[in-house]
Design an enzyme around this catalytic site. Structure first.
Site, PDB file in Angstrom:
ATOM      1  N   ASP A 173      83.997   0.803  76.190  1.00 11.28           N
ATOM      2  CA  ASP A 173      83.835  -0.607  75.828  1.00 11.28           C
ATOM      3  C   ASP A 173      84.029  -0.848  74.328  1.00 11.28           C
ATOM      4  OD1 ASP A 173      83.288  -1.220  78.453  1.00 11.28           O
ATOM      5  OD2 ASP A 173      81.321  -2.105  78.072  1.00 11.28           O
ATOM      6  N   ARG A 177      72.938 -14.126  87.213  1.00 12.67           N
ATOM      7  CA  ARG A 177      72.659 -12.851  87.886  1.00 12.67           C
ATOM      8  C   ARG A 177      71.164 -12.612  87.969  1.00 12.67           C
ATOM      9  NH1 ARG A 177      76.750  -9.819  84.614  1.00 12.67           N
ATOM     10  NH2 ARG A 177      78.409  -9.157  85.997  1.00 12.67           N
ATOM     11  N   ALA A 235      83.467   0.980  83.458  1.00 17.71           N
ATOM     12  CA  ALA A 235      82.952   2.354  83.420  1.00 17.71           C
ATOM     13  C   ALA A 235      84.032   3.345  83.844  1.00 17.71           C
ATOM     14  CB  ALA A 235      81.729   2.480  84.323  1.00 17.71           C
TER      15      ALA A 235
HETATM   16  C1  FAD Z   1      76.312  -6.014  85.408  1.00 14.88           C
HETATM   17  C2  FAD Z   1      77.423  -5.045  85.147  1.00 14.88           C
HETATM   18  C3  FAD Z   1      78.204  -4.575  86.204  1.00 14.88           C
HETATM   19  C4  FAD Z   1      79.237  -3.664  85.985  1.00 14.88           C
HETATM   20  N1  FAD Z   1      79.948  -3.183  87.054  1.00 14.88           N
HETATM   21  C5  FAD Z   1      80.898  -2.251  86.881  1.00 14.88           C
HETATM   22  C6  FAD Z   1      81.619  -1.696  87.983  1.00 14.88           C
HETATM   23  O1  FAD Z   1      81.405  -2.073  89.122  1.00 14.88           O
HETATM   24  N2  FAD Z   1      82.566  -0.756  87.739  1.00 14.88           N
HETATM   25  C7  FAD Z   1      82.812  -0.316  86.485  1.00 14.88           C
HETATM   26  O2  FAD Z   1      83.665   0.563  86.318  1.00 14.88           O
HETATM   27  N3  FAD Z   1      82.172  -0.838  85.397  1.00 14.88           N
HETATM   28  C8  FAD Z   1      81.223  -1.788  85.563  1.00 14.88           C
HETATM   29  N4  FAD Z   1      80.550  -2.301  84.484  1.00 14.88           N
HETATM   30  C9  FAD Z   1      80.984  -1.950  83.118  1.00 14.88           C
HETATM   31  C10 FAD Z   1      80.396  -0.666  82.580  1.00 14.88           C
HETATM   32  O3  FAD Z   1      78.992  -0.670  82.680  1.00 14.88           O
HETATM   33  C11 FAD Z   1      80.820  -0.493  81.108  1.00 14.88           C
HETATM   34  O4  FAD Z   1      82.208  -0.709  80.963  1.00 14.88           O
HETATM   35  C12 FAD Z   1      80.474   0.928  80.643  1.00 14.88           C
HETATM   36  O5  FAD Z   1      79.074   1.095  80.620  1.00 14.88           O
HETATM   37  C13 FAD Z   1      81.041   1.204  79.250  1.00 14.88           C
HETATM   38  O6  FAD Z   1      80.646   2.483  78.874  1.00 14.88           O
HETATM   39  P1  FAD Z   1      80.586   2.898  77.359  1.00 14.88           P
HETATM   40  O7  FAD Z   1      80.024   4.274  77.366  1.00 14.88           O
HETATM   41  O8  FAD Z   1      81.886   2.645  76.708  1.00 14.88           O
HETATM   42  O9  FAD Z   1      79.573   1.878  76.668  1.00 14.88           O
HETATM   43  P2  FAD Z   1      78.024   1.628  76.963  1.00 14.88           P
HETATM   44  O10 FAD Z   1      77.660   1.986  78.363  1.00 14.88           O
HETATM   45  O11 FAD Z   1      77.755   0.248  76.471  1.00 14.88           O
HETATM   46  O12 FAD Z   1      77.297   2.697  76.031  1.00 14.88           O
HETATM   47  C14 FAD Z   1      77.250   2.545  74.624  1.00 14.88           C
HETATM   48  C15 FAD Z   1      76.057   3.290  74.109  1.00 14.88           C
HETATM   49  O13 FAD Z   1      76.098   3.303  72.682  1.00 14.88           O
HETATM   50  C16 FAD Z   1      74.819   2.997  72.176  1.00 14.88           C
HETATM   51  N5  FAD Z   1      75.004   2.362  70.858  1.00 14.88           N
HETATM   52  C17 FAD Z   1      75.551   1.164  70.571  1.00 14.88           C
HETATM   53  N6  FAD Z   1      75.573   0.934  69.254  1.00 14.88           N
HETATM   54  C18 FAD Z   1      75.020   2.030  68.681  1.00 14.88           C
HETATM   55  C19 FAD Z   1      74.769   2.394  67.322  1.00 14.88           C
HETATM   56  N7  FAD Z   1      75.095   1.592  66.300  1.00 14.88           N
HETATM   57  N8  FAD Z   1      74.188   3.596  67.085  1.00 14.88           N
HETATM   58  C20 FAD Z   1      73.869   4.430  68.119  1.00 14.88           C
HETATM   59  N9  FAD Z   1      74.089   4.140  69.419  1.00 14.88           N
HETATM   60  C21 FAD Z   1      74.652   2.954  69.689  1.00 14.88           C
HETATM   61  C22 FAD Z   1      74.205   2.054  73.206  1.00 14.88           C
HETATM   62  O14 FAD Z   1      72.797   2.067  73.108  1.00 14.88           O
HETATM   63  C23 FAD Z   1      74.720   2.651  74.500  1.00 14.88           C
HETATM   64  O15 FAD Z   1      73.881   3.674  74.983  1.00 14.88           O
HETATM   65  C24 FAD Z   1      79.519  -3.222  84.668  1.00 14.88           C
HETATM   66  C25 FAD Z   1      78.746  -3.701  83.602  1.00 14.88           C
HETATM   67  C26 FAD Z   1      77.714  -4.592  83.824  1.00 14.88           C
HETATM   68  C27 FAD Z   1      76.892  -5.059  82.647  1.00 14.88           C
END
Ligand code: FAD
Length: 352
Positions: A200, A74, A213
Protein backbone atom coordinates in the site's frame (compact mmCIF):
# COMPACT_ATOMS: atom_id res chain seq x y z
CA UNK A 1 4.60 -17.88 10.59
CA UNK A 2 6.60 -14.95 9.28
CA UNK A 3 7.98 -14.07 12.70
CA UNK A 4 8.98 -17.67 13.33
CA UNK A 5 10.74 -17.85 9.97
CA UNK A 6 12.55 -14.54 10.60
CA UNK A 7 13.68 -15.83 13.99
CA UNK A 8 14.84 -19.10 12.43
CA UNK A 9 16.98 -17.11 10.00
CA UNK A 10 18.35 -14.95 12.82
CA UNK A 11 16.75 -11.74 11.54
CA UNK A 12 16.20 -9.31 14.42
CA UNK A 13 12.72 -7.77 14.75
CA UNK A 14 12.15 -4.47 16.51
CA UNK A 15 8.60 -3.77 17.67
CA UNK A 16 7.16 -0.36 18.61
CA UNK A 17 9.68 1.44 16.42
CA UNK A 18 8.09 4.39 14.62
CA UNK A 19 9.91 5.59 11.51
CA UNK A 20 9.91 9.36 11.09
CA UNK A 21 12.20 9.70 8.07
CA UNK A 22 14.06 7.79 5.37
CA UNK A 23 17.45 8.65 3.84
CA UNK A 24 20.05 7.22 1.45
CA UNK A 25 23.51 7.80 0.01
CA UNK A 26 25.62 5.94 -2.56
CA UNK A 27 26.55 3.23 -0.06
CA UNK A 28 23.59 2.72 2.26
CA UNK A 29 20.08 3.72 3.24
CA UNK A 30 18.46 4.16 6.59
CA UNK A 31 15.59 5.25 8.78
CA UNK A 32 15.38 7.73 11.62
CA UNK A 33 13.23 6.42 14.45
CA UNK A 34 11.06 8.54 16.69
CA UNK A 35 13.13 7.48 19.72
CA UNK A 36 16.16 9.21 18.17
CA UNK A 37 17.84 6.03 16.91
CA UNK A 38 19.13 5.75 13.33
CA UNK A 39 19.21 2.37 11.56
CA UNK A 40 21.17 1.76 8.35
CA UNK A 41 21.31 -1.09 5.83
CA UNK A 42 22.19 -1.88 2.21
CA UNK A 43 18.54 -1.34 1.34
CA UNK A 44 15.42 -0.13 3.13
CA UNK A 45 12.09 -1.64 2.10
CA UNK A 46 9.29 0.76 2.96
CA UNK A 47 6.22 -1.42 3.58
CA UNK A 48 4.47 1.07 5.82
CA UNK A 49 1.12 1.38 4.13
CA UNK A 50 -1.05 4.15 2.76
CA UNK A 51 0.47 7.06 4.65
CA UNK A 52 4.08 5.95 4.14
CA UNK A 53 6.67 8.50 5.18
CA UNK A 54 8.95 7.28 2.38
CA UNK A 55 6.96 9.23 -0.24
CA UNK A 56 9.02 12.34 0.56
CA UNK A 57 12.26 10.64 -0.57
CA UNK A 58 10.83 8.44 -3.33
CA UNK A 59 8.64 10.90 -5.26
CA UNK A 60 8.86 14.14 -3.26
CA UNK A 61 5.30 13.62 -2.03
CA UNK A 62 3.87 14.14 -5.51
CA UNK A 63 1.29 11.32 -5.26
CA UNK A 64 -1.86 12.93 -3.89
CA UNK A 65 -5.03 11.41 -2.51
CA UNK A 66 -8.22 12.47 -4.26
CA UNK A 67 -11.77 11.33 -3.49
CA UNK A 68 -12.86 8.41 -5.70
CA UNK A 69 -16.43 9.69 -5.38
CA UNK A 70 -17.53 6.74 -3.22
CA UNK A 71 -17.63 5.82 0.39
CA UNK A 72 -18.48 2.63 2.34
CA UNK A 73 -20.63 2.23 5.41
CA UNK A 74 -19.16 -0.75 7.25
CA UNK A 75 -19.65 -2.58 10.47
CA UNK A 76 -19.07 -5.94 12.14
CA UNK A 77 -20.68 -7.24 15.35
CA UNK A 78 -21.71 -10.46 17.12
CA UNK A 79 -24.12 -12.48 14.96
CA UNK A 80 -26.33 -13.24 17.99
CA UNK A 81 -27.31 -9.55 18.15
CA UNK A 82 -28.39 -9.63 14.50
CA UNK A 83 -30.14 -13.01 14.78
CA UNK A 84 -32.34 -11.73 17.63
CA UNK A 85 -34.39 -10.01 14.90
CA UNK A 86 -37.04 -12.40 13.48
CA UNK A 87 -36.62 -11.25 9.86
CA UNK A 88 -32.84 -11.61 10.06
CA UNK A 89 -33.20 -15.00 11.76
CA UNK A 90 -35.60 -16.17 9.06
CA UNK A 91 -33.11 -15.24 6.33
CA UNK A 92 -29.72 -16.06 7.84
CA UNK A 93 -30.46 -17.95 11.05
CA UNK A 94 -30.40 -21.64 12.02
CA UNK A 95 -32.09 -23.89 9.52
CA UNK A 96 -30.98 -21.73 6.63
CA UNK A 97 -27.27 -21.10 6.70
CA UNK A 98 -26.60 -22.35 10.20
CA UNK A 99 -22.93 -22.75 10.87
CA UNK A 100 -22.00 -21.76 7.35
CA UNK A 101 -20.08 -18.73 6.25
CA UNK A 102 -22.24 -16.61 3.99
CA UNK A 103 -21.30 -13.87 1.55
CA UNK A 104 -24.09 -12.19 -0.38
CA UNK A 105 -24.26 -9.00 -2.34
CA UNK A 106 -27.08 -6.71 -3.39
CA UNK A 107 -26.98 -4.39 -6.35
CA UNK A 108 -28.51 -0.92 -6.50
CA UNK A 109 -28.18 2.08 -8.76
CA UNK A 110 -24.68 3.51 -8.23
CA UNK A 111 -24.36 1.40 -5.10
CA UNK A 112 -24.01 -2.12 -3.76
CA UNK A 113 -24.28 -3.77 -0.38
CA UNK A 114 -22.55 -6.84 1.06
CA UNK A 115 -23.66 -9.18 3.84
CA UNK A 116 -21.29 -11.58 5.55
CA UNK A 117 -22.15 -14.03 8.26
CA UNK A 118 -19.08 -15.72 9.68
CA UNK A 119 -18.80 -18.02 12.66
CA UNK A 120 -20.13 -15.82 15.43
CA UNK A 121 -19.94 -12.50 13.60
CA UNK A 122 -21.98 -10.63 11.07
CA UNK A 123 -20.88 -7.77 8.82
CA UNK A 124 -22.66 -5.60 6.31
CA UNK A 125 -21.48 -2.77 4.10
CA UNK A 126 -22.99 -0.28 1.70
CA UNK A 127 -20.96 1.29 -1.11
CA UNK A 128 -22.53 4.62 -1.97
CA UNK A 129 -21.78 8.01 -3.46
CA UNK A 130 -19.78 9.88 -0.83
CA UNK A 131 -21.39 12.59 1.20
CA UNK A 132 -19.89 15.49 3.09
CA UNK A 133 -22.11 14.56 6.08
CA UNK A 134 -20.52 11.31 7.22
CA UNK A 135 -17.80 10.16 4.76
CA UNK A 136 -14.21 10.39 5.95
CA UNK A 137 -10.92 8.49 5.26
CA UNK A 138 -10.84 7.31 8.80
CA UNK A 139 -11.40 3.94 10.47
CA UNK A 140 -13.08 5.20 13.61
CA UNK A 141 -16.59 3.73 13.86
CA UNK A 142 -18.79 6.26 15.57
CA UNK A 143 -21.94 6.45 13.43
CA UNK A 144 -25.37 4.98 14.16
CA UNK A 145 -27.42 2.65 11.98
CA UNK A 146 -29.80 5.58 11.19
CA UNK A 147 -26.96 7.37 9.37
CA UNK A 148 -26.59 4.42 7.01
CA UNK A 149 -30.35 3.87 6.80
CA UNK A 150 -30.74 7.47 5.56
CA UNK A 151 -28.40 6.56 2.67
CA UNK A 152 -30.16 3.24 1.99
CA UNK A 153 -33.48 5.17 1.93
CA UNK A 154 -32.14 7.73 -0.56
CA UNK A 155 -31.44 4.84 -2.94
CA UNK A 156 -34.59 2.90 -2.01
CA UNK A 157 -36.00 -0.51 -2.91
CA UNK A 158 -33.78 -2.71 -0.70
CA UNK A 159 -34.67 -6.19 0.54
CA UNK A 160 -36.57 -5.86 3.88
CA UNK A 161 -34.34 -8.55 5.43
CA UNK A 162 -31.26 -6.46 4.63
CA UNK A 163 -32.87 -3.38 6.18
CA UNK A 164 -33.84 -5.38 9.25
CA UNK A 165 -30.21 -6.49 9.56
CA UNK A 166 -28.96 -2.89 9.34
CA UNK A 167 -31.39 -1.86 12.09
CA UNK A 168 -29.83 -4.44 14.47
CA UNK A 169 -26.44 -2.69 14.34
CA UNK A 170 -25.18 -1.51 17.72
CA UNK A 171 -25.23 2.29 18.09
CA UNK A 172 -21.94 4.04 17.42
CA UNK A 173 -20.68 0.95 15.59
CA UNK A 174 -20.78 2.09 11.97
CA UNK A 175 -17.97 3.61 9.94
CA UNK A 176 -18.35 5.49 6.65
CA UNK A 177 -14.93 5.15 5.06
CA UNK A 178 -14.38 7.59 2.20
CA UNK A 179 -12.51 5.82 -0.60
CA UNK A 180 -9.60 8.04 -1.49
CA UNK A 181 -7.72 7.36 -4.69
CA UNK A 182 -4.00 7.62 -5.44
CA UNK A 183 -3.11 7.34 -9.12
CA UNK A 184 -0.80 4.53 -10.32
CA UNK A 185 2.72 5.35 -9.25
CA UNK A 186 5.50 4.13 -11.57
CA UNK A 187 8.32 5.54 -9.39
CA UNK A 188 8.63 3.17 -6.44
CA UNK A 189 12.31 3.49 -5.62
CA UNK A 190 14.29 6.44 -4.26
CA UNK A 191 16.61 8.41 -6.60
CA UNK A 192 19.66 6.26 -5.67
CA UNK A 193 17.58 3.06 -5.58
CA UNK A 194 18.29 2.17 -1.94
CA UNK A 195 14.76 2.75 -0.59
CA UNK A 196 12.07 0.63 -2.26
CA UNK A 197 8.37 0.95 -1.55
CA UNK A 198 6.11 -2.11 -1.62
CA UNK A 199 2.44 -2.76 -0.88
CA UNK A 200 0.00 0.00 0.00
CA UNK A 201 2.95 2.39 0.42
CA UNK A 202 3.10 2.62 -3.40
CA UNK A 203 -0.29 1.34 -4.55
CA UNK A 204 -3.67 1.60 -2.89
CA UNK A 205 -6.73 -0.26 -4.13
CA UNK A 206 -10.47 0.14 -4.20
CA UNK A 207 -12.06 -2.68 -2.17
CA UNK A 208 -13.77 -3.85 -5.37
CA UNK A 209 -10.34 -4.98 -6.65
CA UNK A 210 -10.02 -7.27 -3.61
CA UNK A 211 -6.31 -7.19 -4.36
CA UNK A 212 -4.45 -4.85 -1.98
CA UNK A 213 -3.04 -7.61 0.16
CA UNK A 214 -2.58 -9.92 -2.82
CA UNK A 215 -0.43 -7.37 -4.64
CA UNK A 216 1.43 -6.40 -1.45
CA UNK A 217 2.43 -10.05 -0.99
CA UNK A 218 3.33 -10.41 -4.65
CA UNK A 219 5.58 -7.35 -4.26
CA UNK A 220 7.37 -8.99 -1.37
CA UNK A 221 8.02 -12.20 -3.31
CA UNK A 222 9.08 -10.31 -6.44
CA UNK A 223 11.48 -7.98 -4.65
CA UNK A 224 13.03 -10.87 -2.72
CA UNK A 225 13.59 -12.82 -5.95
CA UNK A 226 15.09 -9.79 -7.72
CA UNK A 227 17.47 -9.06 -4.85
CA UNK A 228 18.59 -12.69 -4.76
CA UNK A 229 19.16 -12.76 -8.53
CA UNK A 230 20.91 -9.39 -8.61
CA UNK A 231 23.20 -10.13 -5.68
CA UNK A 232 24.83 -7.61 -3.37
CA UNK A 233 26.60 -5.76 -6.19
CA UNK A 234 23.38 -4.96 -8.05
CA UNK A 235 21.00 -3.94 -5.27
CA UNK A 236 19.93 -0.65 -6.83
CA UNK A 237 19.47 -2.26 -10.25
CA UNK A 238 17.43 -5.06 -8.66
CA UNK A 239 14.99 -2.64 -7.02
CA UNK A 240 14.46 -0.95 -10.41
CA UNK A 241 13.94 -4.29 -12.15
CA UNK A 242 11.37 -5.19 -9.50
CA UNK A 243 9.49 -1.91 -10.13
CA UNK A 244 9.55 -2.52 -13.90
CA UNK A 245 8.18 -6.06 -13.48
CA UNK A 246 5.45 -4.92 -11.12
CA UNK A 247 4.08 -1.54 -12.17
CA UNK A 248 1.85 -2.42 -15.13
CA UNK A 249 0.44 -5.52 -13.46
CA UNK A 250 -0.41 -3.67 -10.25
CA UNK A 251 -1.86 -0.73 -12.15
CA UNK A 252 -4.09 -3.14 -14.14
CA UNK A 253 -5.26 -4.76 -10.89
CA UNK A 254 -6.05 -1.28 -9.54
CA UNK A 255 -8.07 -0.50 -12.67
CA UNK A 256 -10.00 -3.75 -12.19
CA UNK A 257 -11.50 -2.26 -9.00
CA UNK A 258 -13.11 0.53 -11.03
CA UNK A 259 -14.37 -1.97 -13.61
CA UNK A 260 -15.92 -4.21 -10.94
CA UNK A 261 -17.55 -1.20 -9.30
CA UNK A 262 -19.00 -0.20 -12.66
CA UNK A 263 -20.34 -3.75 -13.22
CA UNK A 264 -22.02 -3.82 -9.83
CA UNK A 265 -23.39 -0.27 -9.86
CA UNK A 266 -24.78 -0.29 -13.39
CA UNK A 267 -26.15 -3.81 -13.54
CA UNK A 268 -28.02 -4.72 -16.70
CA UNK A 269 -30.68 -7.09 -15.35
CA UNK A 270 -31.72 -8.40 -18.74
CA UNK A 271 -28.14 -9.55 -19.35
CA UNK A 272 -27.79 -10.98 -15.82
CA UNK A 273 -31.04 -12.96 -16.13
CA UNK A 274 -29.54 -14.82 -19.08
CA UNK A 275 -25.98 -15.11 -17.80
CA UNK A 276 -25.31 -14.56 -14.11
CA UNK A 277 -21.56 -14.78 -14.78
CA UNK A 278 -21.88 -11.27 -16.19
CA UNK A 279 -22.10 -9.95 -12.67
CA UNK A 280 -19.56 -12.25 -11.15
CA UNK A 281 -17.05 -10.71 -8.82
CA UNK A 282 -13.42 -11.32 -8.34
CA UNK A 283 -10.39 -11.43 -10.54
CA UNK A 284 -9.60 -14.15 -13.02
CA UNK A 285 -6.70 -16.50 -13.54
CA UNK A 286 -4.26 -13.72 -14.40
CA UNK A 287 -4.29 -12.90 -10.69
CA UNK A 288 -4.85 -16.25 -9.01
CA UNK A 289 -2.69 -18.33 -11.34
CA UNK A 290 0.36 -16.06 -11.40
CA UNK A 291 3.66 -17.33 -10.00
CA UNK A 292 5.31 -14.04 -9.14
CA UNK A 293 8.63 -15.52 -8.05
CA UNK A 294 9.00 -17.58 -11.22
CA UNK A 295 8.09 -14.50 -13.27
CA UNK A 296 10.95 -12.56 -11.64
CA UNK A 297 13.35 -15.46 -12.26
CA UNK A 298 12.32 -15.72 -15.93
CA UNK A 299 12.45 -11.99 -16.66
CA UNK A 300 15.11 -10.50 -14.40
CA UNK A 301 18.01 -10.35 -16.85
CA UNK A 302 15.93 -9.07 -19.80
CA UNK A 303 14.40 -6.37 -17.62
CA UNK A 304 17.84 -5.45 -16.25
CA UNK A 305 19.20 -5.12 -19.80
CA UNK A 306 16.25 -2.89 -20.68
CA UNK A 307 17.18 -0.58 -17.80
CA UNK A 308 20.94 -0.55 -18.45
CA UNK A 309 21.06 -0.75 -22.28
CA UNK A 310 17.57 0.17 -23.46
CA UNK A 311 16.90 -3.20 -25.11
CA UNK A 312 13.17 -3.82 -25.68
CA UNK A 313 11.22 -5.43 -22.86
CA UNK A 314 7.49 -6.13 -22.52
CA UNK A 315 5.76 -7.52 -19.45
CA UNK A 316 3.70 -10.69 -19.85
CA UNK A 317 2.11 -10.75 -16.39
CA UNK A 318 -1.01 -8.88 -17.56
CA UNK A 319 -4.45 -10.20 -18.51
CA UNK A 320 -4.50 -12.16 -21.77
CA UNK A 321 -5.01 -9.95 -24.84
CA UNK A 322 -4.63 -6.78 -22.79
CA UNK A 323 -2.20 -4.07 -23.81
CA UNK A 324 -1.37 -1.83 -20.90
CA UNK A 325 -2.46 1.76 -21.33
CA UNK A 326 -1.45 4.38 -18.73
CA UNK A 327 -4.46 5.81 -16.93
CA UNK A 328 -5.41 8.11 -14.09
CA UNK A 329 -8.61 8.87 -12.21
CA UNK A 330 -9.40 12.04 -14.14
CA UNK A 331 -9.33 10.41 -17.56
CA UNK A 332 -11.04 7.26 -16.29
CA UNK A 333 -13.90 9.14 -14.60
CA UNK A 334 -14.53 11.00 -17.84
CA UNK A 335 -14.48 7.76 -19.86
CA UNK A 336 -16.85 6.03 -17.42
CA UNK A 337 -19.36 8.87 -17.59
CA UNK A 338 -19.63 8.49 -21.37
CA UNK A 339 -22.72 6.53 -22.52
CA UNK A 340 -20.44 4.50 -24.82
CA UNK A 341 -18.31 3.23 -21.95
CA UNK A 342 -18.19 -0.54 -21.59
CA UNK A 343 -16.55 -2.42 -18.78
CA UNK A 344 -13.34 -4.14 -19.74
CA UNK A 345 -14.21 -7.83 -19.90
CA UNK A 346 -10.55 -8.55 -20.50
CA UNK A 347 -9.55 -7.31 -17.07
CA UNK A 348 -12.21 -9.53 -15.52
CA UNK A 349 -10.68 -12.37 -17.54
CA UNK A 350 -14.10 -13.76 -18.47
CA UNK A 351 -12.65 -16.04 -21.10
CA UNK A 352 -10.21 -17.73 -18.77
C1 FAD B 1 -11.81 -3.50 5.09
C2 FAD B 1 -10.70 -3.95 4.19
C3 FAD B 1 -10.89 -5.04 3.34
C4 FAD B 1 -9.87 -5.48 2.50
N1 FAD B 1 -10.07 -6.59 1.71
C5 FAD B 1 -9.08 -7.08 0.95
C6 FAD B 1 -9.25 -8.26 0.17
O1 FAD B 1 -10.32 -8.85 0.15
N2 FAD B 1 -8.21 -8.70 -0.58
C7 FAD B 1 -7.01 -8.07 -0.56
O2 FAD B 1 -6.09 -8.53 -1.24
N3 FAD B 1 -6.81 -6.92 0.15
C8 FAD B 1 -7.81 -6.41 0.90
N4 FAD B 1 -7.62 -5.28 1.65
C9 FAD B 1 -6.37 -4.50 1.48
C10 FAD B 1 -5.22 -4.98 2.33
O3 FAD B 1 -5.58 -5.06 3.69
C11 FAD B 1 -4.03 -4.00 2.17
O4 FAD B 1 -3.80 -3.74 0.80
C12 FAD B 1 -2.77 -4.62 2.79
O5 FAD B 1 -2.94 -4.73 4.18
C13 FAD B 1 -1.54 -3.77 2.49
O6 FAD B 1 -0.45 -4.36 3.12
P1 FAD B 1 0.83 -3.53 3.47
O7 FAD B 1 1.70 -4.46 4.23
O8 FAD B 1 1.36 -2.86 2.26
O9 FAD B 1 0.33 -2.34 4.41
P2 FAD B 1 -0.37 -2.40 5.84
O10 FAD B 1 -1.11 -3.68 6.04
O11 FAD B 1 -1.10 -1.11 5.97
O12 FAD B 1 0.86 -2.44 6.86
C14 FAD B 1 1.67 -1.30 7.09
C15 FAD B 1 2.29 -1.44 8.45
O13 FAD B 1 3.24 -0.39 8.62
C16 FAD B 1 3.08 0.18 9.90
N5 FAD B 1 3.53 1.58 9.83
C17 FAD B 1 2.97 2.61 9.15
N6 FAD B 1 3.67 3.73 9.30
C18 FAD B 1 4.73 3.41 10.09
C19 FAD B 1 5.83 4.17 10.59
N7 FAD B 1 5.99 5.46 10.31
N8 FAD B 1 6.73 3.52 11.38
C20 FAD B 1 6.58 2.20 11.66
N9 FAD B 1 5.57 1.43 11.20
C21 FAD B 1 4.65 2.04 10.43
C22 FAD B 1 1.59 0.05 10.21
O14 FAD B 1 1.37 0.10 11.60
C23 FAD B 1 1.28 -1.31 9.60
O15 FAD B 1 1.53 -2.36 10.50
C24 FAD B 1 -8.62 -4.80 2.49
C25 FAD B 1 -8.43 -3.70 3.33
C26 FAD B 1 -9.44 -3.27 4.17
C27 FAD B 1 -9.18 -2.10 5.08
Amino acid sequence: MMINEAKRLGIPILFNAVVDDYFENQHEAGVKLRNGETLTADLVIAADGTHSKSGKLVHNNTVHATPSGFSVYRTCYPAEIALADPLVKARWGPGHNAGQEVFQFYLGPDSHANVLFGKGTCCWSLFHRDTSDTSDENWSAHLNPEDAIAEFDKIGGWDPALMALVRTTPRGGVNDHRMMWRDPQPVQTSPLGRVAQIGDACHTFLPTSANGAVQAMEDGASLAACLRLGGKDRITLSTRVHALLRFERVSSAQLMGFMTRQTLHHADWEVIKNDSMKVRRGPGAWIGGHDVEQYAIDNFEAAALHITDGTPFANTNLPKNYTYKPWNIQTLNKEMESPDFTVSEILMDQAD
